[in-house]
Design a protein around this motif. Structure first.
Motif, PDB file in Angstrom:
ATOM      1  N   UNK A 148      65.504  42.120  74.231  1.00 41.57           N
ATOM      2  CA  UNK A 148      64.183  41.545  74.454  1.00 41.57           C
ATOM      3  C   UNK A 148      64.327  40.030  74.580  1.00 41.57           C
ATOM      4  N   UNK A 149      64.354  39.553  75.806  1.00 38.16           N
ATOM      5  CA  UNK A 149      64.482  38.117  76.069  1.00 38.16           C
ATOM      6  C   UNK A 149      63.163  37.422  75.740  1.00 38.16           C
ATOM      7  N   UNK A 150      63.208  36.144  75.367  1.00 39.00           N
ATOM      8  CA  UNK A 150      61.962  35.445  75.016  1.00 39.00           C
ATOM      9  C   UNK A 150      61.168  35.006  76.254  1.00 39.00           C
ATOM     10  N   UNK A 151      61.056  35.916  77.203  1.00 34.41           N
ATOM     11  CA  UNK A 151      60.259  35.716  78.409  1.00 34.41           C
ATOM     12  C   UNK A 151      59.112  36.710  78.289  1.00 34.41           C
ATOM     13  N   UNK A 152      58.013  36.260  77.703  1.00 37.40           N
ATOM     14  CA  UNK A 152      56.989  37.169  77.187  1.00 37.40           C
ATOM     15  C   UNK A 152      55.640  36.940  77.868  1.00 37.40           C
ATOM     16  N   UNK A 153      54.751  37.910  77.654  1.00 34.21           N
ATOM     17  CA  UNK A 153      53.452  37.847  78.314  1.00 34.21           C
ATOM     18  C   UNK A 153      52.353  38.279  77.346  1.00 34.21           C
ATOM     19  N   UNK A 154      51.217  37.618  77.490  1.00 32.44           N
ATOM     20  CA  UNK A 154      49.992  38.078  76.842  1.00 32.44           C
ATOM     21  C   UNK A 154      49.381  39.137  77.758  1.00 32.44           C
ATOM     22  N   UNK A 155      49.270  40.397  77.306  1.00 28.83           N
ATOM     23  CA  UNK A 155      48.809  41.468  78.196  1.00 28.83           C
ATOM     24  C   UNK A 155      47.474  41.192  78.861  1.00 28.83           C
ATOM     25  N   UNK A 156      46.579  40.442  78.188  1.00 27.14           N
ATOM     26  CA  UNK A 156      45.280  40.158  78.784  1.00 27.14           C
ATOM     27  C   UNK A 156      45.396  39.261  80.015  1.00 27.14           C
ATOM     28  N   UNK A 157      46.448  38.420  80.049  1.00 33.68           N
ATOM     29  CA  UNK A 157      46.647  37.566  81.218  1.00 33.68           C
ATOM     30  C   UNK A 157      46.982  38.393  82.453  1.00 33.68           C
ATOM     31  N   UNK A 158      47.701  39.494  82.251  1.00 31.00           N
ATOM     32  CA  UNK A 158      48.011  40.362  83.380  1.00 31.00           C
ATOM     33  C   UNK A 158      46.734  40.884  84.027  1.00 31.00           C
ATOM     34  N   UNK A 159      45.740  41.126  83.207  1.00 33.53           N
ATOM     35  CA  UNK A 159      44.482  41.695  83.686  1.00 33.53           C
ATOM     36  C   UNK A 159      43.574  40.648  84.311  1.00 33.53           C
ATOM     37  N   UNK A 160      43.588  39.423  83.762  1.00 37.46           N
ATOM     38  CA  UNK A 160      42.566  38.447  84.105  1.00 37.46           C
ATOM     39  C   UNK A 160      43.037  37.243  84.916  1.00 37.46           C
ATOM     40  N   UNK A 161      44.344  36.978  84.972  1.00 38.62           N
ATOM     41  CA  UNK A 161      44.792  35.710  85.554  1.00 38.62           C
ATOM     42  C   UNK A 161      44.701  35.675  87.076  1.00 38.62           C
ATOM     43  N   UNK A 162      44.874  36.821  87.727  1.00 37.69           N
ATOM     44  CA  UNK A 162      44.894  36.834  89.189  1.00 37.69           C
ATOM     45  C   UNK A 162      46.209  36.359  89.768  1.00 37.69           C
ATOM     46  N   UNK A 163      47.209  36.116  88.919  1.00 37.83           N
ATOM     47  CA  UNK A 163      48.520  35.655  89.388  1.00 37.83           C
ATOM     48  C   UNK A 163      49.426  36.852  89.675  1.00 37.83           C
TER      49      UNK A 163
END
Length: 203
Positions: A60-75
């Motif tokens: 588990x590399x320290x390249x992490x994500x907040x799951x809500x950003x996947x839903x809301x960021x549009x990136x």
């Protein structure tokens, strides 16, 4: 796993309560059988994993994500991930037969796409990985960079590292196996997957 005649894999479930799901599928079957479910607050980007005869090892590399950003960021998917090297890279070791979490073993932060092979040496787990010091390789793989439109195309290559995880004292060490860089690694899976081996192939 050619000895046990089964496919082994994992997936990340992104949700308010995210988790890594490790599963296996007996040869000839199609239904997943869950081995373990590991809750995680900020899932890490993992493209592959290590497997020995007894263990599944998630790096588990320290390249992490907040799951809500996947839903809301549009990136785009990968642009939601954040590099947090202060967390280090965590090796998560799970016993394959029981799904028991053997332990989490932290080492200095590094990043990788591809594992090469993994096997056991007594109470030590050996994991060979095509490794990078950080995630800059991702930025260099955008098409406009590769074509030289934005920046001069400089694509680094993976370093052939061997990590040793001591289950007895939780120590994690690594060495450089070869001065030659390697990516897209392959081995003779039918005979050497999860076992000691002599040859790896790559570009």
């Amino acid at each position: 796993d050619f000895n046990n005649r089964e496919h082994v894999n994992y997936f990340t479930h992104f949700s308010r309560r995210s988790a890594y799901h490790i599963y296996h599928i007996p040869l000839g079957m199609t239904k997943r059988e869950i081995t373990a479910i590991l809750p995680v607050n900020e899932p890490g980007y993992m493209h592959s994993f290590g497997m020995t005869q007894k263990y599944v090892v998630l790096a588990e590399y320290p390249f992490v994500v907040n799951p809500f950003k996947l839903l809301l960021s549009g990136k785009p998917f990968i642009e939601n991930f954040v590099w947090k090297p202060e967390q280090g890279t965590r090796f998560i070791v799970i016993e394959r037969t029981t799904g028991k979490l053997i332990g989490s073993y932290v080492t200095k932060a590094f990043f990788a796409f591809h594992h090469i092979n993994a096997f056991e040496d007594g109470d030590t787990i050996i994991i060979d990985i095509s490794s990078y010091p950080d995630t800059s390789i991702i930025n260099s793989l955008y098409l406009d960079v590769l074509r030289g439109i934005v920046n001069k195309p400089i694509v680094s290559a993976g370093e052939f590292r061997r990590y040793r995880i001591s289950l007895g004292d939780s120590a994690v060490n690594h060495e450089i196996i070869s001065k030659d860089v390697i990516e897209l690694p392959r081995i003779n899976y039918a005979h050497k997957n999860t076992k000691p081996y002599r040859f790896a192939y790559g570009v």
